[in-house]
Design a protein around this motif. Structure first.
Motif, PDB file in Angstrom:
ATOM      1  N   PRO A  95       1.204  -1.473   0.027  1.00  0.00           N
ATOM      2  CA  PRO A  95       0.152  -0.031   0.165  1.00  0.00           C
ATOM      3  C   PRO A  95       0.748   1.301   0.107  1.00  0.00           C
ATOM      4  CG  PRO A  95      -1.112  -1.386   1.585  1.00  0.00           C
ATOM      5  CD  PRO A  95       0.392  -2.320   1.165  1.00  0.00           C
ATOM      6  N   VAL A  96       0.294   2.442  -0.558  1.00  0.00           N
ATOM      7  CA  VAL A  96       1.279   3.669  -0.435  1.00  0.00           C
ATOM      8  C   VAL A  96       1.459   3.926   0.762  1.00  0.00           C
ATOM      9  CG1 VAL A  96       0.724   6.138  -1.249  1.00  0.00           C
ATOM     10  CG2 VAL A  96       0.106   4.367  -2.730  1.00  0.00           C
ATOM     11  N   GLU A  97       0.172   3.930   1.400  1.00  0.00           N
ATOM     12  CA  GLU A  97       0.572   4.669   2.743  1.00  0.00           C
ATOM     13  C   GLU A  97       1.718   3.827   3.170  1.00  0.00           C
ATOM     14  OE1 GLU A  97      -1.681   3.825   1.553  1.00  0.00           O
ATOM     15  OE2 GLU A  97      -3.528   4.982   1.272  1.00  0.00           O
ATOM     16  N   LEU A  98       1.824   2.624   2.908  1.00  0.00           N
ATOM     17  CA  LEU A  98       3.225   1.618   3.683  1.00  0.00           C
ATOM     18  C   LEU A  98       4.464   2.419   3.045  1.00  0.00           C
ATOM     19  CD1 LEU A  98       4.474  -0.694   5.429  1.00  0.00           C
ATOM     20  CD2 LEU A  98       3.805  -2.220   3.674  1.00  0.00           C
ATOM     21  N   LYS A  99       4.400   2.646   1.805  1.00  0.00           N
ATOM     22  CA  LYS A  99       5.822   2.482   1.441  1.00  0.00           C
ATOM     23  C   LYS A  99       6.384   4.006   1.561  1.00  0.00           C
ATOM     24  CE  LYS A  99       5.158   0.010  -3.060  1.00  0.00           C
ATOM     25  NZ  LYS A  99       4.778   0.578  -4.788  1.00  0.00           N
ATOM     26  N   ARG A 100       5.385   5.120   1.793  1.00  0.00           N
ATOM     27  CA  ARG A 100       6.314   6.138   2.895  1.00  0.00           C
ATOM     28  C   ARG A 100       7.114   5.670   3.623  1.00  0.00           C
ATOM     29  NH1 ARG A 100       3.920   9.713   5.965  1.00  0.00           N
ATOM     30  NH2 ARG A 100       4.542  11.157   6.619  1.00  0.00           N
TER      31      ARG A 100
END
Length: 298
Positions: free
Chosen positions: A83-88
């Motif tokens: 998820p994008v929220e995790l990659k960051r």
């Protein structure tokens, strides 16, 4: 015995934090920081509990690609993208590691397993015992006579002699074991119809994957169910088995600028910790832990 080198597989604990800490945990700008919070607590607790003299944290810099995809493009292709929220948050977790005074490593071509394998191999050559902190069974192949595999989630530690009882084979056979069985999680094909028990039996008799294939004519005579069928299947899927072995083996000689004397644990940089925790909205208890760690090193 020289001080132990702790090698931490970051991704295991970051993913676990992401899925166990509520996503509503956000920073002052409303961005999710649940994975960072959980990982920071894990790392702080590890440092406080173990007081490691040497420690390094390995990151998967690329969550989708490695040299293994060059060998086999479908490798891990069955996984949903992170998820994008995790990659960051992966980058923020590396900031936490550095603020705590711990060496961190990542590679765009190699995986965290390969970083840990390379550091473990160098440590062993220098007579330094290793504790591998993970819960990925692939890493058990690195455990030597004086090493420890620590599943820090279950808080269970395994020495060399414990690995076979827990996982089915001795550490040095693990890559061959996984190659025979395949791994649906990582999309490694293996040999169809060869499961955990059959793979363990074959390796108990013939020690390695090449040993199994050198003795194909003898396999039907072994006393296990469907031995003749297994021998035929092995013959039909030889290429798949050896390709899988390239994927399951950990690269222990990757290029890595990491002399052992650079892996000593240092006190946290309290100004960096405070600035980061303020930005992320972390509370008093986590700041106090950083201060305790600093006081211990004074």
């Amino acid at each position: 015995m020289p001080p132990v080198l702790y090698l931490v597989d970051a991704s295991v604990f970051i993913f676990r934090a992401y899925y166990s800490v509520p996503v509503e945990f956000v920073d002052r700008e409303g961005n999710p920081v649940n994975a960072v919070h959980g990982f920071a607590r894990f790392l702080g607790d590890l440092l406080e509990r173990e007081s490691p003299a040497r420690i390094a944290v390995a990151f998967d810099e690329s969550l989708e690609q490695s040299y293994r995809n060059e060998l086999y493009p479908p490798y891990k292709a069955n996984r949903d993208p992170a998820p994008v929220e995790l990659k960051r948050q992966f980058g923020l977790c590396r900031e936490v590691v550095r603020a705590f005074g711990v060496a961190d490593f990542g590679s765009s071509r190699y995986e965290a397993d390969d970083i840990i394998g390379t550091l473990a191999t160098r440590a062993r050559a220098a007579g330094v015992p290793v504790t591998i902190v993970s819960r990925d069974k692939d890493l058990t192949q690195l455990v030597g006579a004086h090493d420890t595999y620590w599943d820090a989630v279950a808080d269970v530690r395994y020495g060399y002699d414990d690995i076979e009882e827990r996982f089915g084979v001795r550490p040095e056979r693990m890559a061959d074991f996984l190659a025979l069985m395949g791994d649906a999680v990582d999309n490694i094909p293996g040999v169809p119809g060869v499961g955990r028990k059959t793979a363990a039996t074959l390796l108990k008799h013939y020690d390695t994957l090449p040993g199994v294939y050198d003795n194909l004519p003898a396999i039907p005579k072994l006393k296990f169910r469907n031995a003749t069928f297994v021998a035929q299947t092995l013959a039909e899927h030889r290429d798949s088995a050896f390709l899988s072995r390239q994927l399951t083996g950990i690269a222990c000689d990757m290029p890595l600028d990491a002399p052992l004397d650079a892996l000593g644990s240092r006190p946290p940089d309290l100004s960096a910790v405070d600035a980061m925790y303020e930005r992320l909205g972390f509370g008093r208890l986590m700041r106090e832990q950083a201060r305790r760690l600093t006081a211990r090193r004074a």
